[in-house]
Scaffold this active site. Structure first.
Site, PDB file in Angstrom:
ATOM      1  N   TYR A 229      29.957  73.030  42.456  1.00 45.19           N
ATOM      2  CA  TYR A 229      29.932  74.192  41.570  1.00 45.19           C
ATOM      3  C   TYR A 229      29.668  73.828  40.114  1.00 45.19           C
ATOM      4  CZ  TYR A 229      32.311  75.773  45.765  1.00 45.19           C
ATOM      5  OH  TYR A 229      32.614  76.041  47.080  1.00 45.19           O
ATOM      6  N   HIS A 230      29.454  72.534  39.828  1.00 43.81           N
ATOM      7  CA  HIS A 230      29.395  72.080  38.438  1.00 43.81           C
ATOM      8  C   HIS A 230      28.148  71.242  38.158  1.00 43.81           C
ATOM      9  CE1 HIS A 230      34.112  72.210  38.484  1.00 43.81           C
ATOM     10  NE2 HIS A 230      33.564  73.412  38.463  1.00 43.81           N
ATOM     11  N   ALA A 231      26.972  71.714  38.506  1.00 43.82           N
ATOM     12  CA  ALA A 231      25.748  70.940  38.259  1.00 43.82           C
ATOM     13  C   ALA A 231      25.537  70.729  36.765  1.00 43.82           C
ATOM     14  CB  ALA A 231      24.551  71.667  38.865  1.00 43.82           C
ATOM     15  N   HIS A 232      25.169  69.521  36.377  1.00 47.77           N
ATOM     16  CA  HIS A 232      24.948  69.218  34.970  1.00 47.77           C
ATOM     17  C   HIS A 232      24.102  67.958  34.838  1.00 47.77           C
ATOM     18  CE1 HIS A 232      28.739  67.234  36.212  1.00 47.77           C
ATOM     19  NE2 HIS A 232      28.412  66.265  35.385  1.00 47.77           N
TER      20      HIS A 232
END
Length: 511
Positions: free
Chosen positions: A449-452
């Site tokens: 849930y935390h693509a970066h």
């Protein structure tokens, strides 16, 4: 609508597809692509400075009144990209849910709002030679973001049994943990945060930063998908977008002429848009260095009633294992969403669902060392490549072991695992032994849930795609203001860091 019946945002500043009329061209000083944590705060900052800013959002504008009567299936269709079925391709395939509506993924997250630490920021600067932004300056942006979204620790009266179960197990084992801070005002414990808050208590961008941007004079076009960033002679000149045509399957083209363009479509879709626009895809770091915090969960069966659907979904998290690149926190979902994730078939599965009120859930994620990438689109969808490495896989198994141990310490009679062929644990000793078991990643059900990190900030154009001010290397008037900027992980849930960085980027834009 708000509780007093007033619209949350000034409707005259919002243009939906059926209100576009014959418009083919729009002029503005700054065009912001995306309305999530980055786009929302960039637009807010710019509009409040008196700059003529237009925001483009591919999805539509929804608030609590729209979510109140939705089933989970309706919510997934309404506010999730690809009905919530976006995947990263690799070993294994990883589910990557994204929002597609005004507010973006902030509308469908669980509301955990944590500030990145100064230690992490210092590491970013040392590791990548970043200068020009001090912690004290970034801290001011954090403070503004926290005030805007009402960040606060969850009041004791809102802590339900799933949260209290995790706290009880954590304390029994002597581990470190705390009640989390969230971006919510007047939470009613509906347990539907990831389906869109029906009471508008969660201060996602659709009820906080975007309305503030509109009240300050900003404009918003919904159902409007950015197709290409226009450029000429080393400068961007605007954005070519397509808009749904009411009553037709065709999309019409609209050009947004702008002095400055800010890309805030997220770590997956921002590089896709830049690639389609012919901007920088030959760079060796373009679309690379993708991190995503791979995640999963364990399910515990208890004799007591948990009734987790009436709890705050993420109410408590462990802090003592962050140094080991492990984050453990409470989660819970409604029955219709839980059912597909439980093991078994037929009568066995039915019996599990009959015990829904006695089920507790703990989620966990790892601060990954794996580096994935975002490539070209295939059938309109971005190709995300991510092969989780052995270190991160081992940490997933360790996280699973710790979470199951907490469950048993809190009184669970049985713990169910998201592992093919190893679905059940029956004692705390089995939970502790699990950490030493080698489990292939392909046997574990994973999501993220935390693509970066795909357009990371860097000291120069050789080592990254953007500057510390978010400016896209090679262009004076093209900026990035989303999680693509992260040179490394924020360690904690990233939404507050995205907001602070986006405000910083917007503060440096001059028109």
């Amino acid at each position: 609508m708000s509780e007093d019946g007033q619209s949350i945002y000034p409707a005259e500043q919002v243009t939906a597809p059926d209100q576009l009329g014959n418009t083919r061209e729009v002029r503005c000083q700054v065009c912001v692509i995306g309305t999530g944590a980055g786009g929302g705060f960039a637009a807010r900052n710019l509009a409040q400075r008196g700059i003529d800013v237009v925001s483009l959002e591919e999805g539509l504008y929804y608030t609590g009144k729209d979510f109140a009567g939705d089933t989970p299936v309706q919510s997934f269709k309404r506010v999730y990209r690809d009905n919530g079925l976006t995947f990263a391709v690799g070993t294994p395939g990883i589910l990557m849910p994204y929002g597609k509506c005004v507010g973006g993924t902030t509308v469908i997250n669980s509301g955990t709002a944590l500030r990145m630490s100064e230690e992490t920021f210092d590491f970013w600067c040392r590791e990548h030679g970043l200068t020009g932004l001090s912690w004290s300056e970034l801290e001011q942006h954090f403070q503004d973001a926290e005030k805007t979204v009402g960040q606060r620790r969850i009041p004791k009266k809102l802590l339900g049994n799933n949260t209290l179960m995790i706290q009880r197990g954590t304390e029994a084992l002597g581990y470190e943990g705390e009640v989390v801070t969230r971006n919510a005002k007047g939470c009613r414990q509906s347990g539907r945060c990831f389906l869109g808050c029906p009471s508008d208590a969660k201060q996602a961008m659709n009820v906080s930063a975007i309305p503030q941007a509109l009240q300050a004079g900003g404009r918003l076009f919904t159902g409007c998908r950015a197709e290409r960033i226009l450029s000429r002679n080393g400068k961007v000149t605007g954005v070519e977008a397509s808009v749904d045509t009411p009553g037709s399957s065709r999309r019409r083209r609209v050009t947004f002429q702008a002095d400055v363009v800010v890309v805030a479509a997220g770590a997956v879709h921002s590089p896709v848009l830049l690639r389609k626009s012919g901007l920088g895809h030959g760079h060796r770091h373009f679309g690379k260095n993708l991190r995503m915090h791979p995640a999963s969960r364990v399910v515990g069966l208890f004799d007591e009633e948990i009734r987790g659907q009436y709890d705050v979904p993420q109410g408590y998290h462990l802090t003592g294992f962050m140094k080991d690149r492990i984050s453990i926190e409470g989660i819970h979902v409604p029955p219709a969403v839980m059912a597909p994730g439980l093991p078994g078939f037929g009568k066995q599965h039915l019996e599990l669902m009959r015990r829904y009120q006695n089920i507790g859930i703990i989620g966990y994620r790892v601060i990954d060392t794996t580096r994935g990438s975002v490539g070209r689109t295939f059938g309109g969808m971005p190709l995300v490549w991510y092969d989780i490495n052995t270190m991160d896989t081992a940490n997933i198994v360790k996280s699973m072991s710790l979470s199951a141990e907490i469950m048993f310490a809190a009184g669970a009679s049985k713990v169910l695992l998201p592992v093919f062929g190893r679905e059940e644990l029956n004692s705390i000793d089995e939970a502790r032994a699990l950490k030493d078991v080698s489990i292939p990643a392909t046997d574990i059900e994973l999501s993220a849930y935390h693509a970066h990190g795909t357009l990371r900030m860097s000291k120069d154009s050789e080592s990254g795609l953007t500057s510390i001010d978010g400016r896209y290397h090679g262009f004076d008037n093209l900026y990035v203001a989303d999680a693509s900027l992260f040179p490394e992980s924020s360690i904690v849930n990233p939404q507050m860091t995205i907001m602070a960085l986006a405000s910083h980027v917007a503060s440096r834009i001059q028109v």
